[in-house]
Write an enzyme that holds these catalytic residues in place. Structure first.
Site, PDB file in Angstrom:
ATOM      1  N   SER A 124      -2.640  -4.198   8.428  1.00  0.00           N
ATOM      2  CA  SER A 124      -3.727  -3.375   7.888  1.00  0.00           C
ATOM      3  C   SER A 124      -5.019  -3.668   8.617  1.00  0.00           C
ATOM      4  O   SER A 124      -5.250  -4.795   9.081  1.00  0.00           O
ATOM      5  CB  SER A 124      -3.882  -3.729   6.408  1.00  0.00           C
ATOM      6  OG  SER A 124      -5.091  -3.235   5.911  1.00  0.00           O
ATOM      7  N   TYR A 148      -4.819 -10.336  -0.845  1.00  0.00           N
ATOM      8  CA  TYR A 148      -4.038  -9.278  -0.206  1.00  0.00           C
ATOM      9  C   TYR A 148      -4.185  -9.362   1.321  1.00  0.00           C
ATOM     10  O   TYR A 148      -3.213  -9.374   2.065  1.00  0.00           O
ATOM     11  CB  TYR A 148      -4.487  -7.887  -0.703  1.00  0.00           C
ATOM     12  CG  TYR A 148      -3.926  -6.767   0.141  1.00  0.00           C
ATOM     13  CD1 TYR A 148      -2.593  -6.409   0.045  1.00  0.00           C
ATOM     14  CD2 TYR A 148      -4.720  -6.082   1.070  1.00  0.00           C
ATOM     15  CE1 TYR A 148      -2.056  -5.402   0.856  1.00  0.00           C
ATOM     16  CE2 TYR A 148      -4.201  -5.080   1.877  1.00  0.00           C
ATOM     17  CZ  TYR A 148      -2.868  -4.736   1.762  1.00  0.00           C
ATOM     18  OH  TYR A 148      -2.347  -3.756   2.562  1.00  0.00           O
ATOM     19  N   LYS A 152      -1.584 -10.438   4.754  1.00  0.00           N
ATOM     20  CA  LYS A 152      -1.372  -9.742   6.040  1.00  0.00           C
ATOM     21  C   LYS A 152      -1.643 -10.694   7.205  1.00  0.00           C
ATOM     22  O   LYS A 152      -0.879 -10.743   8.172  1.00  0.00           O
ATOM     23  CB  LYS A 152      -2.284  -8.515   6.148  1.00  0.00           C
ATOM     24  CG  LYS A 152      -1.974  -7.401   5.149  1.00  0.00           C
ATOM     25  CD  LYS A 152      -0.595  -6.821   5.345  1.00  0.00           C
ATOM     26  CE  LYS A 152      -0.284  -5.680   4.404  1.00  0.00           C
ATOM     27  NZ  LYS A 152       1.156  -5.445   4.233  1.00  0.00           N
TER      28      LYS A 152
HETATM   29  P1  NAD Z   1       3.560   1.365  -1.929  1.00  0.00           P
HETATM   30  O1  NAD Z   1       3.247   0.441  -3.052  1.00  0.00           O
HETATM   31  O2  NAD Z   1       3.586   2.830  -2.193  1.00  0.00           O
HETATM   32  O3  NAD Z   1       4.952   0.956  -1.252  1.00  0.00           O
HETATM   33  C1  NAD Z   1       5.404  -0.375  -1.207  1.00  0.00           C
HETATM   34  C2  NAD Z   1       6.836  -0.375  -1.694  1.00  0.00           C
HETATM   35  O4  NAD Z   1       7.324  -1.716  -1.647  1.00  0.00           O
HETATM   36  C3  NAD Z   1       6.979   0.104  -3.138  1.00  0.00           C
HETATM   37  O5  NAD Z   1       7.973   1.094  -3.206  1.00  0.00           O
HETATM   38  C4  NAD Z   1       7.379  -1.158  -3.905  1.00  0.00           C
HETATM   39  O6  NAD Z   1       8.224  -0.851  -5.006  1.00  0.00           O
HETATM   40  C5  NAD Z   1       8.076  -1.953  -2.827  1.00  0.00           C
HETATM   41  N1  NAD Z   1       8.070  -3.424  -3.037  1.00  0.00           N
HETATM   42  C6  NAD Z   1       7.001  -4.221  -3.299  1.00  0.00           C
HETATM   43  N2  NAD Z   1       7.405  -5.512  -3.374  1.00  0.00           N
HETATM   44  C7  NAD Z   1       8.740  -5.516  -3.152  1.00  0.00           C
HETATM   45  C8  NAD Z   1       9.717  -6.560  -3.084  1.00  0.00           C
HETATM   46  N3  NAD Z   1       9.409  -7.844  -3.289  1.00  0.00           N
HETATM   47  N4  NAD Z   1      10.997  -6.210  -2.809  1.00  0.00           N
HETATM   48  C9  NAD Z   1      11.358  -4.914  -2.588  1.00  0.00           C
HETATM   49  N5  NAD Z   1      10.481  -3.891  -2.671  1.00  0.00           N
HETATM   50  C10 NAD Z   1       9.174  -4.203  -2.928  1.00  0.00           C
HETATM   51  O7  NAD Z   1       2.531   1.019  -0.741  1.00  0.00           O
HETATM   52  P2  NAD Z   1       2.241   1.800   0.606  1.00  0.00           P
HETATM   53  O8  NAD Z   1       0.886   2.389   0.531  1.00  0.00           O
HETATM   54  O9  NAD Z   1       3.394   2.644   0.955  1.00  0.00           O
HETATM   55  O10 NAD Z   1       2.134   0.567   1.602  1.00  0.00           O
HETATM   56  C11 NAD Z   1       3.230   0.136   2.384  1.00  0.00           C
HETATM   57  C12 NAD Z   1       2.798  -1.062   3.221  1.00  0.00           C
HETATM   58  O11 NAD Z   1       1.689  -0.687   4.035  1.00  0.00           O
HETATM   59  C13 NAD Z   1       2.336  -2.250   2.391  1.00  0.00           C
HETATM   60  O12 NAD Z   1       2.767  -3.427   3.019  1.00  0.00           O
HETATM   61  C14 NAD Z   1       0.830  -2.145   2.451  1.00  0.00           C
HETATM   62  O13 NAD Z   1       0.213  -3.386   2.282  1.00  0.00           O
HETATM   63  C15 NAD Z   1       0.620  -1.599   3.842  1.00  0.00           C
HETATM   64  N6  NAD Z   1      -0.652  -0.884   3.991  1.00  0.00           N
HETATM   65  C16 NAD Z   1      -0.979   0.104   3.135  1.00  0.00           C
HETATM   66  C17 NAD Z   1      -2.212   0.750   3.259  1.00  0.00           C
HETATM   67  C18 NAD Z   1      -2.609   1.844   2.305  1.00  0.00           C
HETATM   68  O14 NAD Z   1      -3.797   2.127   2.201  1.00  0.00           O
HETATM   69  N7  NAD Z   1      -1.680   2.497   1.618  1.00  0.00           N
HETATM   70  C19 NAD Z   1      -3.105   0.370   4.274  1.00  0.00           C
HETATM   71  C20 NAD Z   1      -2.725  -0.637   5.150  1.00  0.00           C
HETATM   72  C21 NAD Z   1      -1.497  -1.276   5.004  1.00  0.00           C
HETATM   73  N1  UFG Z   2     -14.830   4.542  -2.695  1.00  0.00           N
HETATM   74  C1  UFG Z   2     -15.695   5.085  -3.630  1.00  0.00           C
HETATM   75  N2  UFG Z   2     -15.203   5.343  -4.885  1.00  0.00           N
HETATM   76  C2  UFG Z   2     -13.912   5.083  -5.240  1.00  0.00           C
HETATM   77  C3  UFG Z   2     -13.041   4.533  -4.271  1.00  0.00           C
HETATM   78  C4  UFG Z   2     -13.535   4.261  -3.004  1.00  0.00           C
HETATM   79  O1  UFG Z   2     -16.857   5.322  -3.346  1.00  0.00           O
HETATM   80  O2  UFG Z   2     -13.546   5.333  -6.404  1.00  0.00           O
HETATM   81  C5  UFG Z   2     -15.322   4.306  -1.327  1.00  0.00           C
HETATM   82  C6  UFG Z   2     -15.280   2.850  -0.905  1.00  0.00           C
HETATM   83  O3  UFG Z   2     -16.457   2.192  -1.289  1.00  0.00           O
HETATM   84  C7  UFG Z   2     -15.098   2.967   0.617  1.00  0.00           C
HETATM   85  C8  UFG Z   2     -14.276   4.249   0.776  1.00  0.00           C
HETATM   86  O4  UFG Z   2     -14.463   4.985  -0.427  1.00  0.00           O
HETATM   87  O5  UFG Z   2     -16.347   3.170   1.229  1.00  0.00           O
HETATM   88  C9  UFG Z   2     -12.792   4.003   0.988  1.00  0.00           C
HETATM   89  O6  UFG Z   2     -12.302   3.164  -0.059  1.00  0.00           O
HETATM   90  P1  UFG Z   2     -10.735   2.948  -0.302  1.00  0.00           P
HETATM   91  O7  UFG Z   2     -10.608   2.088  -1.519  1.00  0.00           O
HETATM   92  O8  UFG Z   2     -10.033   4.248  -0.307  1.00  0.00           O
HETATM   93  O9  UFG Z   2     -10.266   2.193   1.018  1.00  0.00           O
HETATM   94  P2  UFG Z   2     -10.715   0.795   1.641  1.00  0.00           P
HETATM   95  O10 UFG Z   2     -11.194   1.081   3.024  1.00  0.00           O
HETATM   96  O11 UFG Z   2     -11.593   0.047   0.747  1.00  0.00           O
HETATM   97  O12 UFG Z   2      -9.313   0.000   1.694  1.00  0.00           O
HETATM   98  C10 UFG Z   2      -8.087   0.610   2.048  1.00  0.00           C
HETATM   99  C11 UFG Z   2      -6.934  -0.120   1.352  1.00  0.00           C
HETATM  100  C12 UFG Z   2      -6.818  -1.510   1.894  1.00  0.00           C
HETATM  101  C13 UFG Z   2      -6.641  -1.435   3.373  1.00  0.00           C
HETATM  102  C14 UFG Z   2      -7.793  -0.702   4.014  1.00  0.00           C
HETATM  103  C15 UFG Z   2      -7.579  -0.546   5.498  1.00  0.00           C
HETATM  104  O13 UFG Z   2      -7.170  -0.190  -0.036  1.00  0.00           O
HETATM  105  O14 UFG Z   2      -5.687  -2.130   1.357  1.00  0.00           O
HETATM  106  O15 UFG Z   2      -7.897   0.600   3.427  1.00  0.00           O
HETATM  107  O16 UFG Z   2      -6.332  -0.039   5.758  1.00  0.00           O
HETATM  108  F1  UFG Z   2      -6.599  -2.693   3.872  1.00  0.00           F
END
Ligand code: NAD
Ligand code: UFG
Length: 336
Positions: A124, A148, A152
């Site tokens: 991430s 979190y 990573k």
């Molecule tokens: P998500 O929660 O929708 O998907 C994660 C999946 O992993 C879920 O289906 C959950 O049930 C499963 N899971 C969690 N722990 C588990 C375990 N111990 N065993 C088996 N299954 C398990 O999340 P997502 O948004 O699809 O994110 C996927 C990956 O990408 C994550 O590692 C997350 O940290 C990373 N990521 C997400 C974002 C974002 O903004 N969505 C940004 C950067 C990185």
């Molecule tokens: N924001 C608001 N109101 C809300 C939610 C968010 O103003 O209700 C603003 C935040 O302050 C930020 C922007 O919208 O400026 C984006 O916020 P998000 O929560 O959507 O995303 P972040 O960049 O904070 O974080 C996300 C994921 C993290 C990941 C990161 C980079 O939550 O896990 O993107 O991938 F690490």
């Protein structure tokens, strides 16, 4: 080629599975369903017109995982599984470290036991913390300010060490910026449990009338309109980045790291306006205090992925908002 996808029922995993199946890969999903529903798996099959193998197994269950690997003859793993809410990770750090770190360790052990040498890991942009300059390149220092993010950083370090010990491994660390949007069919999308933490799902629930108004966390950042700037990337572009990463691993690159972003930042207010336009709905909002831990701006330099993976994000914020809105209106209660 047989690809095992951990967390394949989740948001990013489900979209990636569709792309994998359409590209001809055999897909085995391992997911505990702790943050997802099996319905998403059914819909992956519906969209792609192909079947996948689904195992409801927790990564912490080593013998369960071992059984899957014994049957599956896996060529590569894409590791999405993990808990992902930053705020929750501060409240319950032990559960985050146990699920995300121990779960990954069990996976890497089982992979080693079965001789699986190819891995794509979901990292991430959070690992860059508050970057010293923009845009962010892959050689920026990595750190964190919450459990979190530390998960990573630590998993990246574990993988660096595994690679040092065995240079025949092929590992792609993909650092995602802010994934948004949904599959253009509106059949799969992001299905947050409870009140969303992230901006776009929150706006979307305001637009559909489930939430009364958006709270914008601060308008006094050093950005053009004072609200936070992020690099939003369409989920289908992100999904295709995984296919490109798998193709790269086939050429034995060793350990490689790529930013997956668009290279362009949008402010919160720009996203609100784009969403209002795409949905034809008014998005009431109010400016409130900054959210602790938030940074002003974050966007990628994605040129390394473009050069090495021949991958470039192509969908704009119009498509991001329109596809989110289609998913939201067709599935007002997610997969329920
Ligand atoms: P998500 O929660 O929708 O998907 C994660 C999946 O992993 C879920 O289906 C959950 O049930 C499963 N899971 C969690 N722990 C588990 C375990 N111990 N065993 C088996 N299954 C398990 O999340 P997502 O948004 O699809 O994110 C996927 C990956 O990408 C994550 O590692 C997350 O940290 C990373 N990521 C997400 C974002 C974002 O903004 N969505 C940004 C950067 C990185
Ligand atoms: N924001 C608001 N109101 C809300 C939610 C968010 O103003 O209700 C603003 C935040 O302050 C930020 C922007 O919208 O400026 C984006 O916020 P998000 O929560 O959507 O995303 P972040 O960049 O904070 O974080 C996300 C994921 C993290 C990941 C990161 C980079 O939550 O896990 O993107 O991938 F690490």
């Amino acid at each position: 080629m047989r690809v095992l996808v951990t967390g394949g029922a989740g948001y990013i995993g489900s979209h990636t599975c569709v792309e994998l199946l359409l590209a001809g890969y055999e897909v085995i999903v391992v997911d505990s369903l702790i943050n997802s529903r099996e319905e998403s798996v059914r819909r992956i099959e519906e969209i792609s017109g192909r079947k996948l193998e689904f195992h409801k197994v927790d990564l912490l269950d080593k013998s369960g995982l071992d059984r899957v690997f014994q049957q599956a003859k896996v060529d590569a793993v894409i590791h999405f599984a993990g808990l992902k809410a930053v705020g929750e990770s501060v409240a319950i750090p032990l559960q985050y470290y146990k699920n995300n770190i121990s779960g990954s360790l069990v996976l890497f052990e089982v992979m080693a036991q079965h001789g699986v040498r190819n891995l794509v890991f979901s990292s991430s942009a959070t690992v860059y913390g508050d970057p010293a300059s923009l845009p962010i390149t892959e050689d920026f220092p990595i750190k964190s300010s919450n459990p979190y993010g530390w998960c990573k950083v630590m998993i990246e370090q574990i993988l660096q060490d595994l690679y040092l010990a065995d240079p025949s491994l092929n590992i792609a660390l993909l650092r995602y910026f802010n994934p948004v949007g949904a599959h253009p069919t509106g059949r799969i999308g992001e299905d947050p449990k409870g009140v969303p933490n992230n901006l776009v799902p929150y706006i979307s629930q305001v637009a559909v009338g489930k939430l009364p108004e958006l709270k914008i966390f601060g308008n006094d950042y050093p950005t053009p309109d004072g609200t936070g700037v992020r690099d939003y990337i369409h989920i289908m572009d992100l999904a295709s980045g995984h296919i490109k990463a798998l193709e790269k691993l086939a050429a034995n690159p060793g350990l490689v790291i790529y930013n997956l972003g668009t290279g362009k930042g949008y402010s919160v207010l720009e996203m609100v306006n784009a969403f209002a336009e795409a949905s034809g709905k008014k998005i009431p909002y109010k400016i409130v205090e900054r959210r602790p831990g938030d940074i002003a701006s974050c966007y990628a330099d994605p040129s390394k992925a473009e050069k090495d993976l021949f991958w470039k994000a192509s969908r704009d914020i119009k498509a991001m908002c329109a596809d989110t809105w289609r998913w939201q209106t067709k599935n007002p209660n997610g997969y329920e």
